[in-house]
Design an enzyme around this catalytic site. Structure first.
Site, mmCIF file in Angstrom:
data_model
loop_
_atom_site.group_PDB
_atom_site.id
_atom_site.type_symbol
_atom_site.label_atom_id
_atom_site.label_comp_id
_atom_site.label_asym_id
_atom_site.label_seq_id
_atom_site.Cartn_x
_atom_site.Cartn_y
_atom_site.Cartn_z
ATOM 1 N N LYS A 24 0.850 -1.198 0.000
ATOM 2 C CA LYS A 24 0.000 0.000 0.000
ATOM 3 C C LYS A 24 0.880 1.241 0.000
ATOM 4 C CE LYS A 24 -3.672 0.156 2.581
ATOM 5 N NZ LYS A 24 -4.421 0.217 3.866
HETATM 6 O O1 G3P Z 1 -7.188 2.093 5.174
HETATM 7 C C1 G3P Z 1 -7.523 3.378 5.684
HETATM 8 C C2 G3P Z 1 -8.490 3.260 6.801
HETATM 9 O O2 G3P Z 1 -7.979 2.391 7.790
HETATM 10 C C3 G3P Z 1 -8.783 4.622 7.391
HETATM 11 O O3 G3P Z 1 -9.862 4.470 8.270
HETATM 12 O O4 G3P Z 1 -11.442 5.197 10.048
HETATM 13 O O5 G3P Z 1 -9.052 6.047 10.027
HETATM 14 O O6 G3P Z 1 -10.671 6.832 8.298
HETATM 15 P P1 G3P Z 1 -10.278 5.709 9.221
#
Ligand code: G3P
Length: 225
Positions: free
Chosen positions: A87
């Site tokens: 990634k």
């Molecule tokens: O892969 C990205 C994801 O984990 C972000 O999630 O909830 O931090 O926006 P969040």
């Protein structure tokens, strides 16, 4: 349509691997931080063992320069195998690294995507997956569902093999919307599986079935007849 778990919690992965048709696991430095001071590759190797060879593991680089990202990617591949998806945030340095690594045949998930331009450039660079951050896009007043649909249209229009792996969900409805936008895959925190499959409407319906059965047949189930 693919469902992945966005977590490095090995116990949760082992649990939900038996419940949902799990296509893989995605991680990033913030996800790993939630696990505390664990050995990075030891935990990822454990996850790899749990999910098996038929499911994908996506691991994010930390470096932010082109050369540093390439070095991180090479170490991830060396430790976890060439089938691992690396990634990489779609920045200028990240895109430059993606182009080099794709020439080497490295599997790439272009991540930290908020804008159409990021996605279009990543598609042209041959990324295997795009990871738009659905909830974060909404929080920035970006029409996430619309942007994801543009990616899906661009992929179809260009005959690209890139797939949309939507991430960053804070409600079940957001997951639904991402899929309805045409995203080929979603990666979700384990908690949303329970929220989506055991809300009170569902559990009340199941409880009513049990009650109706027991009023006629008493305790037990069909197997006990
Ligand atoms: O892969 C990205 C994801 O984990 C972000 O999630 O909830 O931090 O926006 P969040």
């Amino acid at each position: 349509m693919e469902f992945l778990l966005d977590t490095a919690d090995d116990a949760a992965i082992a649990k939900y691997k038996e419940i949902i048709p799990l296509a893989g696991v995605t991680t990033n430095p913030s996800i790993m931080k939630k696990e505390g001071k664990v050995d990075f590759f030891e935990r990822l190797k454990k996850i790899k063992e749990i999910i098996g060879a038929n499911r994908a593991l996506h691991v994010q680089v930390v470096a932010t320069t082109r050369d540093g990202i390439i070095k991180d990617a090479h170490r991830i591949i060396a430790e976890l195998g060439k089938e691992t998806y690396v990634k990489i945030p779609v920045t200028q340095e990240g895109l430059a690294a993606i182009r080099v690594l794709k020439k080497e045949g490295v599997r790439i998930t272009a991540t930290a995507i908020y804008t159409e331009l990021q996605g279009y450039l990543a598609i042209c660079a041959g990324a295997d997956y795009l990871a738009p951050y659905y909830n974060r896009m909404l929080e920035s007043n970006i029409n996430a569902k619309e942007v994801l649909s543009y990616f899906v249209e661009a992929i179809a229009r260009t005959g690209s093999k890139t797939q949309v792996l939507a991430a960053s969900f804070h409600t079940v409805q957001q997951i639904n919307e991402a899929i309805e936008s045409g995203a080929q895959a979603v990666t979700v925190a384990p908690e949303f599986i329970e929220k989506g499959l055991e809300n009170h409407l569902i559990m009340d319906a199941v409880s009513d079935f049990s009650s109706d059965w027991s009023q006629i047949h008493g305790a037990g189930s069909i197997v006990d007849l």
